[in-house]
Scaffold this active site. Structure first.
Site, mmCIF file in Angstrom:
data_model
loop_
_atom_site.group_PDB
_atom_site.id
_atom_site.type_symbol
_atom_site.label_atom_id
_atom_site.label_comp_id
_atom_site.label_asym_id
_atom_site.label_seq_id
_atom_site.Cartn_x
_atom_site.Cartn_y
_atom_site.Cartn_z
ATOM 1 N N ASP A 19 70.766 55.900 -24.524
ATOM 2 C CA ASP A 19 70.269 57.134 -25.146
ATOM 3 C C ASP A 19 71.032 57.378 -26.443
ATOM 4 O O ASP A 19 72.252 57.200 -26.525
ATOM 5 C CB ASP A 19 70.453 58.316 -24.185
ATOM 6 C CG ASP A 19 69.612 59.511 -24.586
ATOM 7 O OD1 ASP A 19 68.657 59.838 -23.856
ATOM 8 O OD2 ASP A 19 69.899 60.128 -25.635
ATOM 9 N N ILE A 20 70.290 57.797 -27.464
ATOM 10 C CA ILE A 20 70.876 58.020 -28.790
ATOM 11 C C ILE A 20 71.797 59.255 -28.811
ATOM 12 O O ILE A 20 72.638 59.381 -29.700
ATOM 13 C CB ILE A 20 69.726 58.159 -29.822
ATOM 14 C CG1 ILE A 20 70.170 57.793 -31.213
ATOM 15 C CG2 ILE A 20 69.089 59.531 -29.781
ATOM 16 C CD1 ILE A 20 69.014 57.615 -32.195
ATOM 17 N N ASN A 49 62.165 63.972 -16.732
ATOM 18 C CA ASN A 49 61.666 65.288 -17.101
ATOM 19 C C ASN A 49 60.165 65.211 -17.330
ATOM 20 O O ASN A 49 59.667 64.239 -17.906
ATOM 21 C CB ASN A 49 62.375 65.777 -18.366
ATOM 22 C CG ASN A 49 63.869 65.937 -18.162
ATOM 23 O OD1 ASN A 49 64.316 66.359 -17.099
ATOM 24 N ND2 ASN A 49 64.653 65.579 -19.164
ATOM 25 N N GLY A 52 61.568 69.960 -19.716
ATOM 26 C CA GLY A 52 62.455 69.526 -20.788
ATOM 27 C C GLY A 52 62.111 68.160 -21.346
ATOM 28 O O GLY A 52 62.960 67.483 -21.938
ATOM 29 N N GLN A 53 60.846 67.741 -21.190
ATOM 30 C CA GLN A 53 60.445 66.420 -21.706
ATOM 31 C C GLN A 53 60.176 66.517 -23.206
ATOM 32 O O GLN A 53 59.345 67.313 -23.644
ATOM 33 C CB GLN A 53 59.175 65.941 -20.986
ATOM 34 C CG GLN A 53 58.751 64.538 -21.406
ATOM 35 C CD GLN A 53 57.509 64.055 -20.658
ATOM 36 O OE1 GLN A 53 56.836 64.819 -19.961
ATOM 37 N NE2 GLN A 53 57.210 62.778 -20.806
ATOM 38 N N SER A 54 60.887 65.706 -23.984
ATOM 39 C CA SER A 54 60.702 65.732 -25.443
ATOM 40 C C SER A 54 59.996 64.476 -25.959
ATOM 41 O O SER A 54 59.530 64.471 -27.094
ATOM 42 C CB SER A 54 62.044 65.910 -26.152
ATOM 43 O OG SER A 54 62.899 64.823 -25.901
ATOM 44 N N HIS A 66 60.095 58.078 -18.921
ATOM 45 C CA HIS A 66 61.432 57.495 -19.020
ATOM 46 C C HIS A 66 62.320 58.097 -17.954
ATOM 47 O O HIS A 66 62.213 59.275 -17.634
ATOM 48 C CB HIS A 66 62.048 57.689 -20.414
ATOM 49 C CG HIS A 66 62.019 59.098 -20.910
ATOM 50 N ND1 HIS A 66 60.886 59.681 -21.408
ATOM 51 C CD2 HIS A 66 62.987 60.046 -20.990
ATOM 52 C CE1 HIS A 66 61.148 60.918 -21.787
ATOM 53 N NE2 HIS A 66 62.415 61.180 -21.524
ATOM 54 N N HIS A 95 66.165 58.870 -17.140
ATOM 55 C CA HIS A 95 67.546 58.965 -17.612
ATOM 56 C C HIS A 95 68.461 58.474 -16.495
ATOM 57 O O HIS A 95 68.273 58.841 -15.329
ATOM 58 C CB HIS A 95 67.936 60.424 -17.875
ATOM 59 C CG HIS A 95 67.204 61.094 -18.982
ATOM 60 N ND1 HIS A 95 67.740 61.244 -20.239
ATOM 61 C CD2 HIS A 95 65.988 61.684 -19.025
ATOM 62 C CE1 HIS A 95 66.887 61.907 -21.004
ATOM 63 N NE2 HIS A 95 65.815 62.190 -20.304
HETATM 64 P P1 AMP Z 1 63.556 63.870 -22.633
HETATM 65 O O1 AMP Z 1 64.066 65.040 -23.423
HETATM 66 O O2 AMP Z 1 63.773 63.924 -21.173
HETATM 67 O O3 AMP Z 1 62.107 63.566 -23.009
HETATM 68 O O4 AMP Z 1 64.426 62.626 -23.088
HETATM 69 C C1 AMP Z 1 64.262 61.989 -24.305
HETATM 70 C C2 AMP Z 1 65.549 61.300 -24.604
HETATM 71 O O5 AMP Z 1 65.311 60.318 -25.592
HETATM 72 C C3 AMP Z 1 66.647 62.212 -25.145
HETATM 73 O O6 AMP Z 1 67.774 62.144 -24.269
HETATM 74 C C4 AMP Z 1 66.949 61.638 -26.525
HETATM 75 O O7 AMP Z 1 68.320 61.688 -26.857
HETATM 76 C C5 AMP Z 1 66.447 60.216 -26.388
HETATM 77 N N1 AMP Z 1 66.044 59.570 -27.622
HETATM 78 C C6 AMP Z 1 65.236 60.067 -28.591
HETATM 79 N N2 AMP Z 1 65.047 59.160 -29.558
HETATM 80 C C7 AMP Z 1 65.754 58.052 -29.197
HETATM 81 C C8 AMP Z 1 65.967 56.776 -29.789
HETATM 82 N N3 AMP Z 1 65.410 56.434 -30.953
HETATM 83 N N4 AMP Z 1 66.769 55.888 -29.143
HETATM 84 C C9 AMP Z 1 67.337 56.229 -27.967
HETATM 85 N N5 AMP Z 1 67.165 57.403 -27.350
HETATM 86 C C10 AMP Z 1 66.388 58.311 -27.959
#
Ligand code: AMP
Ligand code: ZN
Length: 112
Positions: A29-30, A85, A91-93, A98, A100
């Site tokens: 994760d970034i 999420n 909290g899914q962004s 995916h 975690h």
């Molecule tokens: P969620 O908020 O559960 O949808 O998780 C999305 C996750 O993706 C977050 O923890 C972000 O930090 C991660 N993320 C977003 N862009 C990247 C990326 N380019 N490389 C790795 N992780 C990412």
């Protein structure tokens, strides 16, 4: 489709990979929320866990078995958390399924 994790899975956007095969990709994760924080995604686009069906049983078993193997390889000894999420309140962004994987610190419960 304009999907960040489809592009990462296809290698069009770089990621810090731990594992890859024909079906799944694991990458760090970034914005890590624990000393070890990686994501596991199917290469095929699935919007979230809400879209999974019984047909995805083998894929899910493969994801969880791979998570266990990667945690062992990373020296995780005291357990870990797997989170997925779903939707806004979840909290899914990123709208690509995916998981975690968080480890190497004690994690609070319940989550915020
Ligand atoms: P969620 O908020 O559960 O949808 O998780 C999305 C996750 O993706 C977050 O923890 C972000 O930090 C991660 N993320 C977003 N862009 C990247 C990326 N380019 N490389 C790795 N992780 C990412
Ligand atoms: Zn996607």
């Amino acid at each position: 489709m304009d999907c960040l994790f489809c592009k990462i899975a296809a290698g069009e956007i770089p990621s810090n990979k731990l594992f890859e095969d024909d079906r799944i990709l694991a990458f760090y994760d970034i914005d890590p929320q624990a000393p070890l924080h990686f994501l596991v995604v199917p290469k095929r686009h699935i919007g979230s866990a809400a879209e999974l069906t019984a047909q995805d049983g083998d894929l899910l078993a493969h994801i969880f078995a791979t998570i266990a193997k990667l945690c062992a390889e990373q020296g995780v000894e005291k357990g870990y958390r797997v989170v997925t999420n779903v939707g806004e309140d979840g909290g899914q962004s990123v709208a690509h399924l995916h998981f975690h994987v968080l480890a190497k610190r004690s994690l609070a419960w319940p989550p915020g």
